[in-house]
Design an enzyme around this catalytic site. Sequence first.
Site, PDB file in Angstrom:
ATOM      1  N   HIS A 261      -2.250 -10.239  12.396  1.00 50.97           N
ATOM      2  CA  HIS A 261      -1.675  -9.008  11.859  1.00 50.97           C
ATOM      3  C   HIS A 261      -1.288  -8.153  13.065  1.00 50.97           C
ATOM      4  O   HIS A 261      -2.108  -7.947  13.964  1.00 50.97           O
ATOM      5  CB  HIS A 261      -2.705  -8.279  10.989  1.00 50.97           C
ATOM      6  CG  HIS A 261      -2.322  -6.854  10.710  1.00 50.97           C
ATOM      7  ND1 HIS A 261      -1.096  -6.518  10.187  1.00 50.97           N
ATOM      8  CD2 HIS A 261      -2.974  -5.678  10.918  1.00 50.97           C
ATOM      9  CE1 HIS A 261      -1.021  -5.197  10.068  1.00 50.97           C
ATOM     10  NE2 HIS A 261      -2.144  -4.670  10.511  1.00 50.97           N
TER      11      HIS A 261
ATOM     12  N   GLU B  42       0.850  -1.185   0.000  1.00 47.19           N
ATOM     13  CA  GLU B  42       0.000   0.000   0.000  1.00 47.19           C
ATOM     14  C   GLU B  42       0.894   1.246   0.000  1.00 47.19           C
ATOM     15  O   GLU B  42       0.440   2.340   0.317  1.00 47.19           O
ATOM     16  CB  GLU B  42      -0.957  -0.015   1.188  1.00 47.19           C
ATOM     17  CG  GLU B  42      -0.285  -0.190   2.536  1.00 47.19           C
ATOM     18  CD  GLU B  42      -1.242   0.025   3.690  1.00 47.19           C
ATOM     19  OE1 GLU B  42      -1.651   1.180   3.874  1.00 47.19           O
ATOM     20  OE2 GLU B  42      -1.567  -0.956   4.391  1.00 47.19           O
TER      21      GLU B  42
ATOM     22  N   ASN C 117       5.288  -1.651  12.675  1.00 49.07           N
ATOM     23  CA  ASN C 117       4.334  -2.090  11.651  1.00 49.07           C
ATOM     24  C   ASN C 117       5.009  -2.144  10.289  1.00 49.07           C
ATOM     25  O   ASN C 117       5.741  -1.233   9.924  1.00 49.07           O
ATOM     26  CB  ASN C 117       3.148  -1.111  11.603  1.00 49.07           C
ATOM     27  CG  ASN C 117       1.902  -1.733  10.965  1.00 49.07           C
ATOM     28  OD1 ASN C 117       1.957  -2.843  10.448  1.00 49.07           O
ATOM     29  ND2 ASN C 117       0.796  -1.027  11.016  1.00 49.07           N
TER      30      ASN C 117
ATOM     31  N   CYS D 291      -3.358  -3.794   4.746  1.00 51.09           N
ATOM     32  CA  CYS D 291      -2.494  -4.852   5.299  1.00 51.09           C
ATOM     33  C   CYS D 291      -2.961  -6.255   4.929  1.00 51.09           C
ATOM     34  O   CYS D 291      -2.318  -7.243   5.304  1.00 51.09           O
ATOM     35  CB  CYS D 291      -2.407  -4.727   6.814  1.00 51.09           C
ATOM     36  SG  CYS D 291      -1.755  -3.160   7.335  1.00 51.09           S
TER      37      CYS D 291
ATOM     38  N   THR E 206       3.493   3.722  16.165  1.00 59.05           N
ATOM     39  CA  THR E 206       3.148   2.458  15.495  1.00 59.05           C
ATOM     40  C   THR E 206       3.661   2.451  14.048  1.00 59.05           C
ATOM     41  O   THR E 206       3.128   1.747  13.202  1.00 59.05           O
ATOM     42  CB  THR E 206       1.624   2.185  15.540  1.00 59.05           C
ATOM     43  OG1 THR E 206       0.935   3.193  14.793  1.00 59.05           O
ATOM     44  CG2 THR E 206       1.107   2.187  16.954  1.00 59.05           C
TER      45      THR E 206
END
Length: 387
Positions: A233, A79, A275, A111, A152
């Site tokens: 995830h 993405e 992440n 994701c 994050t």
Amino acid sequence: MKIGIDKIGFFTSHLFVDMKELAFARAEDPNKYLIGIGQSKMAVIPPSQDVVTMAANAAARILTTADKEQISYVIFATESGIDNSKATAVYLARLLGLKKEIRAIELKQACYGATAGIQLARGFVALNPDSKVLVIAADNARYGIKSPGEPTQGGGAVALLIGTNPQILALEDGSTAYTQDIMDFWRPLGKNEALVDGRYSEDVYLNFFSHVWQAYLDKTGYQLGDFAALLFHLPYTKMGLKALRIALKDARPDEAVNFVQEFEHARTFNREVGNLYTGSLYLSLLSLLFNSEKLRAGQRIGLFSYGSGAEAEFYSGIVQPNFKQGLMNVNYLQVLNERQEVSVSEYEKLYQQHLFSAQEGRVAYDTDPARYFFAGISDFKRQYQEK
Ligand code: HMG
């Protein structure tokens, strides 16, 4: 015929920020990041790395000459795309020296993208059992500096080789998927940072998990005890823990202890990286395979994939006897430990130096030790090089 994940390779940059230092700089209690969010370090992606170079660096860790001969499809999930037209997979295939008689495409659904890629690859291999598919999960997770999403962030790439008689994980039938048009997190064209409704995104993630997990149990007849570990995830590792607690609500205490232990192994690397959007679930799989002392051939692993916007899938696979060999002897603990710490102000500077979309310019790459790097944009063409 068994089809599944034959090899896994991972790459992240050589730089990181310590979450304690970030907390001090943002006047937060360090335990908010270390425990509340569940992150210890955050990968800092320098301007000399983008999704193409990170993918090339990850794939180079696993591909042999024989693999390159067999790969007939490259599916690149991201993405953090670099062009509205040309697929990242095309640049990647050239950098890796893959043969020209291949298909190479890019896939997107936040994701969830890499899971879609794996399922497509599985179907392709079923029809073409002599072929292998290279599935890439690569992203640069960017939120605004000083925004709630900042702790994050992270980034990196996971390369997954899909084929018959896999060394690592044989995929099972019977996955469950769920899609609903939701604005929990999105990245509008022209913006270089994600927009997110943080608390709402957590609620949606957990609702989607409850839905596909229950649907999967109903569909397959499996129970919690049929799994050796559950993977999630991991946008930050506390998120997966919240979902695990839902799955464990009726578990026996000894059963729950085992799942929590395996979860700790599965989040070890994610804690150190942050992440990577679509690669996060697969970094967690790598972390479990690398760090678990109990995992054995024949055991079932459940995987929960979630992508904002939103789409989720729960599926499972059976651990194969040669799963350690599928990691190609890379010592990821050492790789992560050898990274270099940068201060918060250095990280902020690097964050601003990224070249996006139609900007022109050169990028400083001399201090980047990675084999593949991004040198800048000239004539609106991205310049990729190999050391
Ligand atoms: P925030 O508002 O800064 O944090 O945002 P908070 O106040 O909610 O605190 C976070 C946690 O730390 C809380 O725990 C606090 O209690 C705890 P929780 O209630 O969640 O269990 N806490 C402490 N714990 C120990 N000691 C302390 C302390 N202080 C506080 N001293 C938020 C947090 C995650 C919302 C924010 O960082 C954010 O917006 N992140 C980005 C969004 C995100 O990752 N969402 C996850 C679900 S969506 C998803 O996974 C998809 C995604 O990967 C994108 C894609 O699909 O492409 C994001």
